[in-house]
Design a protein around this motif. Structure first.
Motif, short mmCIF file in Angstrom:
data_model
loop_
_atom_site.label_atom_id
_atom_site.label_comp_id
_atom_site.label_asym_id
_atom_site.label_seq_id
_atom_site.Cartn_x
_atom_site.Cartn_y
_atom_site.Cartn_z
N GLY A 1 0.81 -1.16 0.00
CA GLY A 1 -0.03 -0.01 -0.02
C GLY A 1 1.00 1.28 0.06
O GLY A 1 1.65 1.64 0.85
N MET B 1 -2.06 0.67 -4.89
CA MET B 1 -1.64 -0.54 -4.33
C MET B 1 -1.10 -1.40 -5.27
O MET B 1 -1.47 -1.70 -6.41
CB MET B 1 -2.88 -0.88 -3.61
CG MET B 1 -2.43 -2.28 -2.74
SD MET B 1 -3.96 -3.16 -2.01
CE MET B 1 -4.89 -3.69 -3.39
N TYR C 1 -7.68 2.04 1.93
CA TYR C 1 -7.21 1.15 2.91
C TYR C 1 -8.27 0.83 4.22
O TYR C 1 -8.45 2.02 4.37
CB TYR C 1 -6.02 1.13 3.48
CG TYR C 1 -4.73 1.18 2.23
CD1 TYR C 1 -4.86 0.55 0.98
CD2 TYR C 1 -3.99 2.41 2.12
CE1 TYR C 1 -3.95 0.64 0.19
CE2 TYR C 1 -2.82 2.66 1.32
CZ TYR C 1 -3.02 2.01 0.11
OH TYR C 1 -2.22 2.06 -0.71
N LEU D 1 -3.57 -4.35 5.42
CA LEU D 1 -3.25 -2.59 5.14
C LEU D 1 -4.19 -1.67 6.02
O LEU D 1 -4.65 -0.69 5.47
CB LEU D 1 -3.19 -2.37 3.59
CG LEU D 1 -2.43 -3.21 2.90
CD1 LEU D 1 -2.52 -2.62 1.40
CD2 LEU D 1 -0.95 -3.17 3.24
#
Length: 198
Positions: A102, A116, A134, A189
């Motif tokens: 990420g 990402m 995220y 993440l």
């Protein structure tokens, strides 16, 4: 002399108590760590970013440095953009974990989300996603032998299916995810996961 013996005895007693107390703390910490670790579901513990070994972290740093070498040589990526989150999960159940990376900072994030990357265990690119918020989620369903992903983009969760080679790049144009089971999905993440420098 008479005054010294009680003082020495008192100091010895304090030292002994301190050592015993420290030993008890160490033992209770070990017990606590064991209890906390066993309380975590196996899938979550195995995929925690904190569980990534240094070799994986170094591999990702090398990949990012190589991938963005031109931008780095021109100082186009600021310090906020030189951070990443790491999450590993075996998406195709071959016994090896794929690596989610990420990215953050103005170079990689906008109003819709962030870039990402999904890398194979050797660090080769599988997919590059845009506009992702995220955390990400791993679905309990699969397509062509790979777990489906649930990625949030522009405030909605979208279902991402593997096509045999890669996942779609832009989650915002994929089908909105409708939960098919009450079971909580594995997440990665997350906001509590630390950013690492590259």
């Amino acid at each position: 002399m008479k005054v010294q013996f009680p003082v020495i005895g008192l100091l010895s007693g304090m030292l002994l108590f301190s050592c015993t107390s420290s030993e008890n703390k160490a033992n209770s910490t070990d017990t606590l760590a064991t209890a906390d670790t066993t309380a975590i579901p196996t899938a979550t513990m195995a995929t925690s970013p904190g569980s990534a070994d240094q070799k994986t972290v170094d591999l990702v740093k090398l990949k990012l440095t190589t991938m963005f070498k031109d931008e780095l040589s021109k100082n186009l990526i600021d310090s906020a953009g030189r951070k990443f989150k790491l999450f590993e999960y075996d998406l195709n159940e071959d016994g090896k974990k794929e690596i989610f990376v990420g990215l953050t900072g103005s170079n990689f994030c906008g109003s819709g989300g962030c870039t990402m990357l999904l890398l194979n265990p050797e660090g080769e690119m599988i997919s590059r996603f845009t506009v992702v918020n995220y955390p990400i989620q791993i679905s309990n369903t699969a397509t062509k032998g790979w777990k489906d992903l649930v990625l949030n983009s522009n405030g909605k969760d979208h279902l991402m299916k593997f096509d045999g080679k890669t996942y779609p790049a832009n989650p915002s144009v994929q089908a909105v995810y409708e939960a098919t089971a009450p079971k909580e999905l594995v997440k990665g993440l997350g906001t509590a996961d630390p950013y690492l420098n590259w």
